[in-house]
Write a protein that holds these residues in place. Sequence first.
Motif, short mmCIF file in Angstrom:
data_model
loop_
_atom_site.label_atom_id
_atom_site.label_comp_id
_atom_site.label_asym_id
_atom_site.label_seq_id
_atom_site.Cartn_x
_atom_site.Cartn_y
_atom_site.Cartn_z
N VAL A 1 -61.46 18.16 -8.03
CA VAL A 1 -61.92 18.11 -6.88
C VAL A 1 -61.67 16.58 -6.42
CG1 VAL A 1 -64.16 17.36 -7.01
CG2 VAL A 1 -63.46 18.59 -4.91
N ALA A 2 -61.63 15.61 -7.52
CA ALA A 2 -61.29 14.31 -7.44
C ALA A 2 -60.03 14.07 -6.58
CB ALA A 2 -61.52 13.33 -8.57
N ILE A 3 -58.94 14.88 -7.08
CA ILE A 3 -57.67 14.53 -6.95
C ILE A 3 -57.38 14.89 -5.11
CG2 ILE A 3 -55.09 15.34 -7.36
CD1 ILE A 3 -56.67 13.93 -9.82
N PRO A 4 -57.89 15.65 -4.56
CA PRO A 4 -57.47 16.06 -3.09
C PRO A 4 -58.13 14.79 -2.41
CG PRO A 4 -58.78 17.80 -3.76
CD PRO A 4 -58.11 17.21 -4.97
N VAL A 5 -59.20 14.36 -2.70
CA VAL A 5 -60.10 13.18 -2.20
C VAL A 5 -59.18 11.92 -2.61
CG1 VAL A 5 -62.07 11.67 -2.45
CG2 VAL A 5 -62.24 14.11 -2.65
N MET A 6 -58.73 11.73 -3.58
CA MET A 6 -57.86 10.46 -3.73
C MET A 6 -56.48 10.58 -3.01
SD MET A 6 -56.35 9.22 -7.33
CE MET A 6 -55.39 10.94 -7.61
N PHE A 7 -56.02 12.01 -2.71
CA PHE A 7 -54.85 11.77 -1.83
C PHE A 7 -55.05 11.39 -0.50
CE2 PHE A 7 -52.91 14.84 1.43
CZ PHE A 7 -51.54 14.33 1.29
N ALA A 8 -56.19 12.00 0.29
CA ALA A 8 -56.48 11.80 1.43
C ALA A 8 -56.69 10.36 1.52
CB ALA A 8 -57.74 12.86 1.94
N SER A 9 -57.31 9.84 0.99
CA SER A 9 -57.83 8.51 1.03
C SER A 9 -56.69 7.28 0.94
CB SER A 9 -58.72 8.06 -0.34
OG SER A 9 -59.99 8.78 -0.04
N ALA A 10 -55.65 7.61 0.16
CA ALA A 10 -54.57 7.08 0.00
C ALA A 10 -53.31 7.16 1.30
CB ALA A 10 -53.82 7.32 -1.47
N PHE A 11 -53.11 8.41 1.59
CA PHE A 11 -52.08 8.88 2.17
C PHE A 11 -52.63 8.26 3.74
CE2 PHE A 11 -49.32 12.09 4.46
CZ PHE A 11 -47.96 11.65 4.29
N MET A 12 -53.65 8.54 3.99
CA MET A 12 -53.84 8.02 5.37
C MET A 12 -53.36 6.55 5.84
SD MET A 12 -58.11 7.20 4.90
CE MET A 12 -58.20 6.96 6.68
N TRP A 13 -53.13 5.80 5.00
CA TRP A 13 -52.63 4.39 5.11
C TRP A 13 -51.08 4.38 5.09
CZ3 TRP A 13 -56.19 1.40 6.77
CH2 TRP A 13 -57.50 1.61 6.21
N MET A 14 -50.41 5.61 4.82
CA MET A 14 -48.90 5.49 4.69
C MET A 14 -48.35 5.85 6.33
SD MET A 14 -48.00 5.15 1.74
CE MET A 14 -49.38 3.89 1.49
N PRO A 15 -47.27 5.41 6.48
CA PRO A 15 -46.51 5.43 7.69
C PRO A 15 -46.28 6.95 8.16
CG PRO A 15 -44.81 4.84 6.32
CD PRO A 15 -46.15 4.92 5.68
#
Length: 465
Positions: free
Chosen positions: A174-188
């Motif tokens: 469950v930590a992986i999708p949390v990490m994805f959302a937290s990181a990708f929100m800063w991408m263009p």
Amino acid sequence: MASKGRGGGSAVLRQYIAVGTASLSFFIQGTSLGWPSPTIEKLKTSTPITDSQISWMVSVLYFGNFLSPIPAGYLMDRMGRKRMLVALSILPILSWLLVIFSTDPIILYVSRFLGGLWAGISATVIPMYQAEVSQPQVRGALSTFIQIMTYIGVCYEYILGPFVSYTTLGLLNVAIPVMFASAFMWMPESPYWYTIKNRKDEAREALTWLRNGLPRATIEDELELIEHSVKEEMKNKKTFGDLIATQGNRRGLLIVEMLAIFQRMSGISGVMAFTSITIKQFTIFGILLSPDICVIIMGVVWIISTFISTALVDKSGRRPLLMTSSLGSGIAMTLIAIWFFLDRQTSLDVSHTQWLPFFGLLIYGLFFSIGMGPIASTIQGETFPANTKAKASAITSISLAVTSFIMNKIYLDVENTIGMYFNFILFASACYMCLAFVVFFVIETKGKTLHDIQEELNTRKSDFV
């Protein structure tokens, strides 16, 4: 759309960061694909669960995968690629929370269904995003991130699964999708999508970030090229009929759908899910290798092999890698089929070669990972014009889901009724058919802009489309 000019190191690095972060969505998908392999035996010992329920548990992932692509294609055009992915990352989070709190087969079906919805969304959106933010000279290499992240997710399960509890593995997942959302929100966001929505200033801002270090005039030239391409491609109505309205679209659809079907018919989904119960432990050079250790080795080989594809795809091209991959995978699956036939269907003693299925799968993974795996996604992202991108991607995701569902659902049934060897005959046949298809139908897209690819698809002669 991408400029033909070669970008500086800073520009390439930023494209790697954006695509790499987006591809974490396939890390999530990989955990869903790999999770059954180390978990099936644990479930059998702790929960009354039948082979039929296991096959449904594995396969229902693809039912969710089947339902989500068309809504995903619609939403990614409405909401944007980035915003939709971040918002819907709640699906894999809920999926793993259900796993953590229950081992009931019905709850597991729901969990796998939610994971399948996410898989269909990722397979629909990420190839488009990757193609739209990348320059031609790195687009092929970046597209292999999809397969690399999938394998890393699978390997993550293979490495951790045998050595942690059922609940702990769920918490780690469950930590992986949390990490994805937290990181990708800063991408263009994709500058291509901004252009489709007539948001030129935001398109320029996104492109400036992605092409960091390039002269402003170069960025403006690329933005103008994107605007021109979008204007031309969006003239037609955005309906599913557009997918067969022109020779280019028909040819592109045929290429992408057949590569998707051959990819999954070659056996990769079944290999990921059932390897730990397909191969038996054996001793080689005095070392005892259990099924759990074997699948870890296989996962590592898959990852390394895909990096080979990353290094070669923009140098040698798509077609040579696809042909090499199809042939090598087919030979490996043929050898495994022969071994299982001799072992289960004849009186011949082949116990002294218990290692052969494992090494056959290693060879298959090596060849699959340099071509059939990553390049099918590469071509998916390169092939369609703006007015059909979302719908074509959705159709492709459905093709992947249906084929994977069928291959996984019949895997144990074929073993119990005909014999394991027949599974591998089917896999080998698909590889050889893929080889013939690539030779006669697939075009080379190496180093070409998305506009160049459309031109070739629409002008090249074809006997069938």
